[in-house]
Write a protein that holds these residues in place. Structure first.
Motif, PDB file in Angstrom:
ATOM      1  N   ALA A  87      -2.757   1.621  -4.044  1.00 23.49           N
ATOM      2  CA  ALA A  87      -1.410   1.272  -3.580  1.00 23.49           C
ATOM      3  C   ALA A  87      -1.464  -0.055  -2.837  1.00 23.49           C
ATOM      4  N   SER A  88      -0.462  -0.873  -3.060  1.00 30.39           N
ATOM      5  CA  SER A  88      -0.383  -2.171  -2.400  1.00 30.39           C
ATOM      6  C   SER A  88       0.966  -2.293  -1.692  1.00 30.39           C
ATOM      7  N   PHE A  89       0.904  -2.583  -0.399  1.00 28.46           N
ATOM      8  CA  PHE A  89       2.087  -2.744   0.441  1.00 28.46           C
ATOM      9  C   PHE A  89       2.269  -4.238   0.692  1.00 28.46           C
ATOM     10  N   SER A  90       3.425  -4.784   0.320  1.00 27.05           N
ATOM     11  CA  SER A  90       3.691  -6.215   0.435  1.00 27.05           C
ATOM     12  C   SER A  90       4.523  -6.526   1.668  1.00 27.05           C
ATOM     13  N   ILE A  91       4.115  -7.553   2.372  1.00 26.76           N
ATOM     14  CA  ILE A  91       4.837  -8.030   3.549  1.00 26.76           C
ATOM     15  C   ILE A  91       5.058  -9.526   3.368  1.00 26.76           C
ATOM     16  N   ASN A 105      -2.751  -7.668 -25.493  1.00 29.12           N
ATOM     17  CA  ASN A 105      -2.331  -8.840 -24.708  1.00 29.12           C
ATOM     18  C   ASN A 105      -0.850  -8.862 -24.330  1.00 29.12           C
ATOM     19  N   SER A 106      -0.134  -7.739 -24.499  1.00 27.92           N
ATOM     20  CA  SER A 106       1.266  -7.717 -24.079  1.00 27.92           C
ATOM     21  C   SER A 106       1.344  -7.921 -22.566  1.00 27.92           C
ATOM     22  N   LEU A 107       2.431  -8.556 -22.121  1.00 26.41           N
ATOM     23  CA  LEU A 107       2.607  -8.917 -20.720  1.00 26.41           C
ATOM     24  C   LEU A 107       3.857  -8.272 -20.138  1.00 26.41           C
ATOM     25  N   PHE A 108       3.802  -7.942 -18.857  1.00 30.22           N
ATOM     26  CA  PHE A 108       5.000  -7.580 -18.112  1.00 30.22           C
ATOM     27  C   PHE A 108       4.744  -7.910 -16.653  1.00 30.22           C
ATOM     28  N   GLU A 109       5.801  -7.985 -15.871  1.00 29.66           N
ATOM     29  CA  GLU A 109       5.655  -8.326 -14.461  1.00 29.66           C
ATOM     30  C   GLU A 109       6.573  -7.483 -13.594  1.00 29.66           C
ATOM     31  N   VAL A 110       6.191  -7.408 -12.316  1.00 29.80           N
ATOM     32  CA  VAL A 110       6.923  -6.645 -11.314  1.00 29.80           C
ATOM     33  C   VAL A 110       7.101  -7.565 -10.106  1.00 29.80           C
ATOM     34  N   SER A 111       8.291  -7.589  -9.523  1.00 30.57           N
ATOM     35  CA  SER A 111       8.520  -8.363  -8.300  1.00 30.57           C
ATOM     36  C   SER A 111       8.023  -7.579  -7.094  1.00 30.57           C
ATOM     37  N   LEU A 112       7.162  -8.192  -6.321  1.00 26.84           N
ATOM     38  CA  LEU A 112       6.683  -7.591  -5.077  1.00 26.84           C
ATOM     39  C   LEU A 112       7.486  -8.217  -3.945  1.00 26.84           C
ATOM     40  N   THR A 113       8.467  -7.482  -3.465  1.00 28.49           N
ATOM     41  CA  THR A 113       9.339  -7.979  -2.400  1.00 28.49           C
ATOM     42  C   THR A 113       8.846  -7.489  -1.046  1.00 28.49           C
ATOM     43  N   ASN A 114       9.371  -8.054   0.011  1.00 28.93           N
ATOM     44  CA  ASN A 114       8.998  -7.648   1.367  1.00 28.93           C
ATOM     45  C   ASN A 114       9.248  -6.154   1.557  1.00 28.93           C
ATOM     46  N   ALA A 118       3.589  -1.120  -4.442  1.00 29.66           N
ATOM     47  CA  ALA A 118       3.237  -1.047  -5.860  1.00 29.66           C
ATOM     48  C   ALA A 118       2.085  -0.060  -5.987  1.00 29.66           C
ATOM     49  N   ILE A 119       2.216   0.879  -6.903  1.00 24.46           N
ATOM     50  CA  ILE A 119       1.184   1.892  -7.106  1.00 24.46           C
ATOM     51  C   ILE A 119       0.610   1.725  -8.505  1.00 24.46           C
ATOM     52  N   SER A 148      -0.776  -8.806   1.809  1.00 24.70           N
ATOM     53  CA  SER A 148      -0.899  -7.602   1.001  1.00 24.70           C
ATOM     54  C   SER A 148      -1.886  -6.657   1.670  1.00 24.70           C
ATOM     55  N   LEU A 149      -1.472  -5.406   1.850  1.00 28.61           N
ATOM     56  CA  LEU A 149      -2.365  -4.351   2.326  1.00 28.61           C
ATOM     57  C   LEU A 149      -2.609  -3.437   1.131  1.00 28.61           C
ATOM     58  N   THR A 150      -3.833  -3.399   0.650  1.00 25.36           N
ATOM     59  CA  THR A 150      -4.174  -2.606  -0.527  1.00 25.36           C
ATOM     60  C   THR A 150      -5.000  -1.409  -0.099  1.00 25.36           C
ATOM     61  N   PHE A 151      -4.557  -0.229  -0.500  1.00 27.03           N
ATOM     62  CA  PHE A 151      -5.157   1.035  -0.074  1.00 27.03           C
ATOM     63  C   PHE A 151      -5.940   1.652  -1.223  1.00 27.03           C
ATOM     64  N   ARG A 152      -7.181   2.062  -0.912  1.00 27.47           N
ATOM     65  CA  ARG A 152      -8.058   2.669  -1.917  1.00 27.47           C
ATOM     66  C   ARG A 152      -8.806   3.837  -1.291  1.00 27.47           C
ATOM     67  N   HIS A 153      -9.399   4.627  -2.169  1.00 30.86           N
ATOM     68  CA  HIS A 153     -10.270   5.715  -1.713  1.00 30.86           C
ATOM     69  C   HIS A 153     -11.696   5.385  -2.131  1.00 30.86           C
ATOM     70  N   ILE A 154     -12.596   5.360  -1.163  1.00 26.80           N
ATOM     71  CA  ILE A 154     -14.023   5.191  -1.457  1.00 26.80           C
ATOM     72  C   ILE A 154     -14.653   6.575  -1.339  1.00 26.80           C
ATOM     73  N   ALA A 155     -15.080   7.114  -2.466  1.00 27.15           N
ATOM     74  CA  ALA A 155     -15.729   8.423  -2.458  1.00 27.15           C
ATOM     75  C   ALA A 155     -17.150   8.276  -1.919  1.00 27.15           C
ATOM     76  N   THR A 156     -17.638   9.304  -1.239  1.00 21.13           N
ATOM     77  CA  THR A 156     -18.958   9.218  -0.608  1.00 21.13           C
ATOM     78  C   THR A 156     -20.069   8.983  -1.622  1.00 21.13           C
TER      79      THR A 156
END
Length: 168
Positions: A87-91, A105-114, A118-119, A148-156
């Protein structure tokens, strides 16, 4: 504590680990509540929780992150035991987050607003590259600055062998 280093964006920068600052713990909890709870209509199940945050500063319109997939060994997104999403939190300034399919190679985009989140589910890393390209747009509200604050899980089991949190 974890001692694994992380190389961000395909050798853009390597960072040593640091504890999550206390002022981000409420945001981490909120993101875990938002994203890692599965609802199937009958019950709610808490999935693996995020335990890592990557903070990226995009200082101006030319700041970018080139095409890549978040398939770093530390996160092991191809493992069936891995937590499914990133997950990415945009500021700040709005930027376009672009995706390219790895095979057709198909393309698409998403606007990351304040304030947007984005998951990217596990399949995103397996089938797509993504990037944050420079922009020509001027965002005067935030002086073109984005965090951008990006959240991940690091498994042990993913930690380096010399890391104290490793459980191989």
């Amino acid at each position: 504590p974890c001692t694994c280093s992380y190389t961000y964006g395909r050798n853009v920068a390597t960072h040593a680990p640091a504890p999550i600052p206390h002022y981000l713990l409420n945001i981490l909890d909120a993101m875990n509540n938002l994203v890692t709870t599965q609802h199937d209509g009958f019950y709610t199940q808490q999935l693996a929780t995020y335990n890592a945050i990557n903070i990226a500063l995009y200082e101006h319109r030319r700041s970018k992150l080139p095409w890549h997939s978040d398939d770093d060994k530390l996160f092991d997104t191809n493992s069936p035991r891995h937590h499914k999403s990133i997950a990415s939190f945009s500021i700040g300034a709005t930027r376009q987050f672009e995706f390219q399919h790895k095979h057709n190679n198909s393309l698409f985009e998403v606007s990351l607003t304040n304030g947007s989140v984005a998951i990217m589910e596990k399949a995103t890393q397996q089938h797509f590259l993504h990037q944050l390209s420079p922009t020509t747009q001027n965002d005067h509200d935030f002086n073109n600055i984005r965090v951008s604050l990006t959240f991940r899980h690091i498994a042990t089991y993913n930690h380096e062998h010399n890391c104290p949190t490793c459980q191989h």
